[in-house]
Design a protein around this motif. Sequence first.
Motif, PDB file in Angstrom:
ATOM      1  N   ASP A  46      -0.792   4.713  -6.874  1.00  0.00           N
ATOM      2  CA  ASP A  46      -1.465   3.517  -7.380  1.00  0.00           C
ATOM      3  C   ASP A  46      -2.011   3.815  -8.777  1.00  0.00           C
ATOM      4  O   ASP A  46      -2.769   4.767  -8.966  1.00  0.00           O
ATOM      5  N   LYS A  75      -3.670  -2.563 -10.787  1.00  0.00           N
ATOM      6  CA  LYS A  75      -2.941  -3.821 -10.653  1.00  0.00           C
ATOM      7  C   LYS A  75      -2.429  -4.378 -11.972  1.00  0.00           C
ATOM      8  O   LYS A  75      -1.556  -5.242 -11.984  1.00  0.00           O
ATOM      9  N   THR A  82       3.028  -5.270  -7.913  1.00  0.00           N
ATOM     10  CA  THR A  82       1.584  -5.408  -8.048  1.00  0.00           C
ATOM     11  C   THR A  82       1.178  -6.699  -7.350  1.00  0.00           C
ATOM     12  O   THR A  82       2.015  -7.493  -6.929  1.00  0.00           O
ATOM     13  N   LYS A 140      -3.369  -6.951  -3.205  1.00  0.00           N
ATOM     14  CA  LYS A 140      -3.670  -5.843  -2.284  1.00  0.00           C
ATOM     15  C   LYS A 140      -4.281  -6.311  -0.958  1.00  0.00           C
ATOM     16  O   LYS A 140      -4.879  -5.521  -0.222  1.00  0.00           O
ATOM     17  N   TYR A 195       0.801  -1.224   0.000  1.00  0.00           N
ATOM     18  CA  TYR A 195       0.000   0.000   0.000  1.00  0.00           C
ATOM     19  C   TYR A 195       0.833   1.274   0.000  1.00  0.00           C
ATOM     20  O   TYR A 195       0.295   2.372   0.155  1.00  0.00           O
ATOM     21  N   ALA A 248       0.440  -1.243  -7.971  1.00  0.00           N
ATOM     22  CA  ALA A 248      -0.122  -1.302  -6.629  1.00  0.00           C
ATOM     23  C   ALA A 248       0.755  -0.623  -5.588  1.00  0.00           C
ATOM     24  O   ALA A 248       0.249  -0.109  -4.592  1.00  0.00           O
ATOM     25  N   THR A 249       2.078  -0.638  -5.784  1.00  0.00           N
ATOM     26  CA  THR A 249       3.006  -0.142  -4.771  1.00  0.00           C
ATOM     27  C   THR A 249       4.183   0.570  -5.415  1.00  0.00           C
ATOM     28  O   THR A 249       4.739   0.081  -6.400  1.00  0.00           O
ATOM     29  N   GLU A 298       2.949   4.470  -1.394  1.00  0.00           N
ATOM     30  CA  GLU A 298       3.027   5.355  -2.550  1.00  0.00           C
ATOM     31  C   GLU A 298       4.178   6.325  -2.309  1.00  0.00           C
ATOM     32  O   GLU A 298       4.603   6.532  -1.164  1.00  0.00           O
TER      33      GLU A 298
END
Length: 370
Positions: free
Chosen positions: A107, A110, A138, A141, A83, A116-117, A85
């Motif tokens: 984000d 995916k 990715t 999540k 999670y 994702a990250t 960023e």
Amino acid sequence: MKNKVSIVLFIVLFGSCAQKPKQKASEKVENYKIVLGKVSKSSVFEEAGKSVWGGTLTKGEDGLYHIFYSRWPKEIGWEWVNYSEIAHATATSPFGPFSFQDVALGDRGKKFWDGATTHNPTILKFKGKYYLYYMGNTGNKEIVSTPGNPKLNWEHRNNQRIGVAVADSPNGPWKRFDTPVLDITHGDDKAYDALMTSNPSVCEMPDGKILMVYKAVGKAFKLPAGGPVVHMVAIADSPTGPFKKYPDPIFVFEGETFPAEDPYIWYQDGKYRAIVKRMKHEGNKRLFSLVHYESEDGIKWDKAKYFEVSDRTVTWEDRTRTKFNHLERPQVFMENGAPVALLCAADTIDVNNVRHSFNIQIPLQITKEK
């Protein structure tokens, strides 16, 4: 005999990775001793409701100091791997206070390799452009942690790859790419980076090429963790690659399978130098510290004469001292060729085992030693 380096000699001492080094091989200076200076209580950057980790700093043409750092919601626990960023804040001083501006790399879905990250940035200014290197991944999540009970989402952890984004200004916009700048070694399960690549550090070489040192995890040990966890070298003609990988791991200690992490590299006075997080193993305990390596060619690295940099203790301007649970992700900030600050991720852990993390900007004191 010890010799404190004057402000003028600081300029000789620590050239920025973002500037092309002009030293000749004959101008080599052998030994530097790196000491952390006293820190202002205002040189701590944190965000309410966020876990803040790492931080890489550059100065823009706007005269402001731009920090890029990892963050994620504190309420979900230590979920950096799925999670995080990369956010952007500015200040009028390299020691803050910093104010959040925007999310530089967030984000984006995916379906992208880094959708994702985004995490652990390091910035390089090269020929008028800014290159933001980072780890991306990715996955599903799925949140597996709670505050005070950190766990790893192994799908995201093992999807880690190294990327780079490019911009004309630290204010963006940032151009991201559809593929990693440094992927795993495909088709060879015995490769040191067969499972994942992460945590890049980069430096311009005297010939204008780009040296990268990166974290690698292989498949020799049982999955999902894999291992060993080592550091490798790669070199490219351009900041955006392609990078040629070199075969031998660096920062190694015999019998240890995860000896180091988070290198920051630069070139000055005929040598490549690095500040690295050391992970010394004593029984079931891991003892963290910051240490100093050097290299003649950027490929083979040795312990510097003055190896120890910090045992994670910070001395404040009022002379009180704090020994943090973690003091890592070192990034040296240079201005006009002189070292100004060492940026580190730091944290405290409360009685409920909940981690409170932030970035700290530490003045550097450098002496040249025989």
